[in-house]
Design a protein around this motif. Structure first.
Motif, PDB file in Angstrom:
ATOM      1  N   TYR A   1       9.505   6.317  -6.466  1.00 21.45           N
ATOM      2  CA  TYR A   1       9.287   7.024  -5.204  1.00 21.45           C
ATOM      3  C   TYR A   1       7.844   7.469  -4.983  1.00 21.45           C
ATOM      4  O   TYR A   1       7.365   7.482  -3.850  1.00 21.45           O
ATOM      5  CB  TYR A   1      10.202   8.245  -5.137  1.00 21.45           C
ATOM      6  CG  TYR A   1      11.673   7.918  -5.188  1.00 21.45           C
ATOM      7  CD1 TYR A   1      12.226   6.970  -4.343  1.00 21.45           C
ATOM      8  CD2 TYR A   1      12.521   8.567  -6.083  1.00 21.45           C
ATOM      9  CE1 TYR A   1      13.577   6.670  -4.379  1.00 21.45           C
ATOM     10  CE2 TYR A   1      13.869   8.282  -6.122  1.00 21.45           C
ATOM     11  CZ  TYR A   1      14.402   7.335  -5.279  1.00 21.45           C
ATOM     12  OH  TYR A   1      15.737   7.044  -5.322  1.00 21.45           O
TER      13      TYR A   1
ATOM     14  N   LEU B   1       3.911   9.610  -1.569  1.00 25.02           N
ATOM     15  CA  LEU B   1       5.010   8.650  -1.588  1.00 25.02           C
ATOM     16  C   LEU B   1       4.483   7.219  -1.640  1.00 25.02           C
ATOM     17  O   LEU B   1       3.548   6.865  -0.931  1.00 25.02           O
ATOM     18  CB  LEU B   1       5.887   8.835  -0.352  1.00 25.02           C
ATOM     19  CG  LEU B   1       6.615  10.177  -0.265  1.00 25.02           C
ATOM     20  CD1 LEU B   1       7.304  10.313   1.079  1.00 25.02           C
ATOM     21  CD2 LEU B   1       7.631  10.319  -1.402  1.00 25.02           C
ATOM     22  N   ALA B   2       5.129   6.399  -2.468  1.00 31.59           N
ATOM     23  CA  ALA B   2       4.631   5.039  -2.698  1.00 31.59           C
ATOM     24  C   ALA B   2       5.133   4.038  -1.667  1.00 31.59           C
ATOM     25  O   ALA B   2       4.468   3.031  -1.419  1.00 31.59           O
ATOM     26  CB  ALA B   2       5.036   4.576  -4.098  1.00 31.59           C
ATOM     27  N   HIS B   3       6.301   4.283  -1.071  1.00 29.34           N
ATOM     28  CA  HIS B   3       6.912   3.234  -0.255  1.00 29.34           C
ATOM     29  C   HIS B   3       7.328   3.672   1.145  1.00 29.34           C
ATOM     30  O   HIS B   3       7.080   2.956   2.102  1.00 29.34           O
ATOM     31  CB  HIS B   3       8.136   2.652  -0.982  1.00 29.34           C
ATOM     32  CG  HIS B   3       7.807   2.028  -2.285  1.00 29.34           C
ATOM     33  ND1 HIS B   3       7.243   0.774  -2.388  1.00 29.34           N
ATOM     34  CD2 HIS B   3       7.952   2.500  -3.557  1.00 29.34           C
ATOM     35  CE1 HIS B   3       7.053   0.491  -3.670  1.00 29.34           C
ATOM     36  NE2 HIS B   3       7.473   1.510  -4.396  1.00 29.34           N
TER      37      HIS B   3
ATOM     38  N   ARG C   1       0.839  -1.192   0.000  1.00 31.16           N
ATOM     39  CA  ARG C   1       0.000   0.000   0.000  1.00 31.16           C
ATOM     40  C   ARG C   1       0.875   1.244   0.000  1.00 31.16           C
ATOM     41  O   ARG C   1       1.916   1.290   0.658  1.00 31.16           O
ATOM     42  CB  ARG C   1      -0.899   0.000   1.231  1.00 31.16           C
ATOM     43  CG  ARG C   1      -1.950  -1.088   1.234  1.00 31.16           C
ATOM     44  CD  ARG C   1      -2.778  -0.999   2.503  1.00 31.16           C
ATOM     45  NE  ARG C   1      -3.430   0.297   2.621  1.00 31.16           N
ATOM     46  CZ  ARG C   1      -4.108   0.689   3.699  1.00 31.16           C
ATOM     47  NH1 ARG C   1      -4.195  -0.108   4.746  1.00 31.16           N
ATOM     48  NH2 ARG C   1      -4.677   1.870   3.727  1.00 31.16           N
ATOM     49  N   PRO C   2       0.487   2.298  -0.727  1.00 32.85           N
ATOM     50  CA  PRO C   2       1.247   3.540  -0.698  1.00 32.85           C
ATOM     51  C   PRO C   2       1.309   4.111   0.712  1.00 32.85           C
ATOM     52  O   PRO C   2       0.388   3.940   1.514  1.00 32.85           O
ATOM     53  CB  PRO C   2       0.457   4.458  -1.639  1.00 32.85           C
ATOM     54  CG  PRO C   2      -0.362   3.543  -2.494  1.00 32.85           C
ATOM     55  CD  PRO C   2      -0.667   2.359  -1.642  1.00 32.85           C
TER      56      PRO C   2
ATOM     57  N   HIS D   1      13.018  -2.736  -0.990  1.00 32.33           N
ATOM     58  CA  HIS D   1      13.268  -1.313  -0.848  1.00 32.33           C
ATOM     59  C   HIS D   1      14.654  -1.073  -0.252  1.00 32.33           C
ATOM     60  O   HIS D   1      15.140  -1.860   0.561  1.00 32.33           O
ATOM     61  CB  HIS D   1      12.196  -0.679   0.050  1.00 32.33           C
ATOM     62  CG  HIS D   1      12.169   0.803   0.010  1.00 32.33           C
ATOM     63  ND1 HIS D   1      12.823   1.580   0.944  1.00 32.33           N
ATOM     64  CD2 HIS D   1      11.581   1.672  -0.855  1.00 32.33           C
ATOM     65  CE1 HIS D   1      12.630   2.852   0.675  1.00 32.33           C
ATOM     66  NE2 HIS D   1      11.878   2.935  -0.424  1.00 32.33           N
TER      67      HIS D   1
ATOM     68  N   ASN E   1      11.946   0.843  -7.194  1.00 29.67           N
ATOM     69  CA  ASN E   1      10.787   1.194  -6.371  1.00 29.67           C
ATOM     70  C   ASN E   1      10.508   2.688  -6.554  1.00 29.67           C
ATOM     71  O   ASN E   1      11.014   3.512  -5.785  1.00 29.67           O
ATOM     72  CB  ASN E   1      11.050   0.890  -4.887  1.00 29.67           C
ATOM     73  CG  ASN E   1      11.166  -0.592  -4.612  1.00 29.67           C
ATOM     74  OD1 ASN E   1      10.175  -1.325  -4.637  1.00 29.67           O
ATOM     75  ND2 ASN E   1      12.376  -1.057  -4.347  1.00 29.67           N
TER      76      ASN E   1
ATOM     77  N   ASN F   1       1.345   7.313   1.429  1.00 33.03           N
ATOM     78  CA  ASN F   1       0.337   8.372   1.397  1.00 33.03           C
ATOM     79  C   ASN F   1       0.047   8.703  -0.063  1.00 33.03           C
ATOM     80  O   ASN F   1       0.471   7.963  -0.962  1.00 33.03           O
ATOM     81  CB  ASN F   1       0.809   9.602   2.192  1.00 33.03           C
ATOM     82  CG  ASN F   1       2.195  10.069   1.747  1.00 33.03           C
ATOM     83  OD1 ASN F   1       2.460  10.139   0.559  1.00 33.03           O
ATOM     84  ND2 ASN F   1       3.067  10.352   2.705  1.00 33.03           N
ATOM     85  N   ARG F   2      -0.645   9.766  -0.290  1.00 34.98           N
ATOM     86  CA  ARG F   2      -1.027  10.126  -1.662  1.00 34.98           C
ATOM     87  C   ARG F   2       0.176  10.581  -2.487  1.00 34.98           C
ATOM     88  O   ARG F   2       0.091  10.667  -3.712  1.00 34.98           O
ATOM     89  CB  ARG F   2      -2.093  11.222  -1.630  1.00 34.98           C
ATOM     90  CG  ARG F   2      -3.406  10.753  -1.019  1.00 34.98           C
ATOM     91  CD  ARG F   2      -4.420  11.880  -0.938  1.00 34.98           C
ATOM     92  NE  ARG F   2      -4.825  12.346  -2.256  1.00 34.98           N
ATOM     93  CZ  ARG F   2      -5.685  13.339  -2.476  1.00 34.98           C
ATOM     94  NH1 ARG F   2      -6.225  13.978  -1.441  1.00 34.98           N
ATOM     95  NH2 ARG F   2      -6.006  13.693  -3.705  1.00 34.98           N
TER      96      ARG F   2
ATOM     97  N   THR G   1       3.561   7.954  -5.583  1.00 39.18           N
ATOM     98  CA  THR G   1       2.308   7.250  -5.850  1.00 39.18           C
ATOM     99  C   THR G   1       1.710   7.666  -7.196  1.00 39.18           C
ATOM    100  O   THR G   1       1.355   6.798  -7.999  1.00 39.18           O
ATOM    101  CB  THR G   1       1.302   7.499  -4.709  1.00 39.18           C
ATOM    102  OG1 THR G   1       1.881   7.075  -3.466  1.00 39.18           O
ATOM    103  CG2 THR G   1       0.018   6.722  -4.930  1.00 39.18           C
TER     104      THR G   1
ATOM    105  N   ASN H   1       6.213  10.424 -10.967  1.00 38.01           N
ATOM    106  CA  ASN H   1       7.364   9.588 -11.322  1.00 38.01           C
ATOM    107  C   ASN H   1       7.894   9.954 -12.698  1.00 38.01           C
ATOM    108  O   ASN H   1       9.116   9.972 -12.919  1.00 38.01           O
ATOM    109  CB  ASN H   1       6.975   8.106 -11.272  1.00 38.01           C
ATOM    110  CG  ASN H   1       6.864   7.593  -9.855  1.00 38.01           C
ATOM    111  OD1 ASN H   1       7.738   7.818  -9.024  1.00 38.01           O
ATOM    112  ND2 ASN H   1       5.760   6.907  -9.556  1.00 38.01           N
TER     113      ASN H   1
END
Length: 290
Positions: free
Chosen positions: A71, A9-11, A3-4, A250, A69, A6-7, A73, A78
């Motif tokens: 960065y 950052l993905a990781h 799961r991301p 990661h 990975n 937050n809205r 979301t 990206n």
């Protein structure tokens, strides 16, 4: 799929560090051109050498971690960061992603019956009798010998959307440096050999990430360098055997993973070196019983 965070950052929130450093690296390139006539040669040449080192650093840390990975979301963020890295480093990040993924498909493999390797960056590709190529030939000639066209053509067949983005990255990068040359052609001309040196240093780094690895044993595909300072500055790029064994892990997790598999690595004869990969040429790589 994780799961991301937050809205944005993905990781991991730790990814704010390479993102900030990527922005700072771009600013450093701009400053080197803007400050060219204000600095003495005694000051500028060491800074230009730092610029060369920073290119290898960014390719093997910021860019490398973004490849495995991404960065952010949102996909558009990206893409934007890939464009920033392309301009800063001087080549298409999207095309490099496919080249690097092919590197992981082959894992610095030995040539097959046709004399070719799956990994286009394999240190064995131009070696003889199953031995890796001379490190200095690999370091300084790879830039001139690398041929991205086969990978580009495969991308064009399978993912034309990415090909269009490769073209955007190339056009924007060329336009950016042409504008810098209009602003100060002398500064750009002076930096050009240091840009090439940066690409060569990245090849040197890649050579010792695999020199002494075992192309036939997944846990030993890479060679690690556990220097704390190196891994702090290069965002854990030193954990290279671990990375090749689990390439989607990661960058913040590889140190703990090393502790989990350390005994397996020892039993498999996984090689590690005490210095940063880029300084591997300073070491004696002969086995004690050799």
């Amino acid at each position: 799929m994780a799961r991301p965070v937050n809205r944005l950052l993905a990781h991991s929130l730790w990814d704010l560090i390479p993102v900030a450093l990527g922005l700072a690296h771009f600013a450093f390139v701009l400053w080197l051109v803007a400050a060219f006539h204000d600095l003495s040669w005694w000051t500028y040449v060491p800074l230009a050498l730092g610029y060369a080192i920073s290119l290898s650093w960014s390719i093997n840390s910021i860019s490398h971690n973004q490849i495995h990975n991404a960065y952010f979301t949102p996909a558009w963020l990206n893409r934007a960061f890939d464009l920033l890295l392309s301009v800063t480093i001087g080549f298409s990040q999207t095309l490099y992603r496919d080249i690097h993924n092919r590197h992981h498909r082959g894992n610095s493999d030995l040539p097959g019956p046709d004399g070719k390797t799956i990994d286009p960056l394999s240190i064995y590709l131009r070696g003889k009798n199953g031995q890796p190529e001379n490190p200095w030939a690999y370091t300084f000639l790879s830039f001139f010998r690398d041929d991205p066209k086969p990978i580009y053509n495969e991308m064009r067949r399978k993912r034309p959307k990415d090909v269009r983005w490769v073209q955007v990255e190339i056009y924007v990068t060329v336009a950016f440096y042409l504008l810098l040359a209009v602003y100060d052609w002398q500064a750009v001309l002076v930096l050009l050999p240091f840009w090439y040196l940066g690409q060569a240093l990245s090849s040197l780094n890649g050579y010792y990430e695999h020199f002494g690895g075992n192309p036939d044993l997944p846990i030993a595909w890479g060679v690690s360098a556990y220097s704390p300072l190196y891994n702090l500055l290069w965002m854990n790029n030193g954990y290279h055997a671990e990375h090749h064994y689990r390439p989607k892990m990661h960058w913040t997790q590889v140190k703990a993973y090393h502790r989990q598999i350390a005994r397996q690595q020892q039993e498999a004869g996984v090689k590690d070196i005490p210095l940063a990969h880029g300084l591997g040429f300073l070491l004696n790589h002969q086995k004690p019983d050799a």
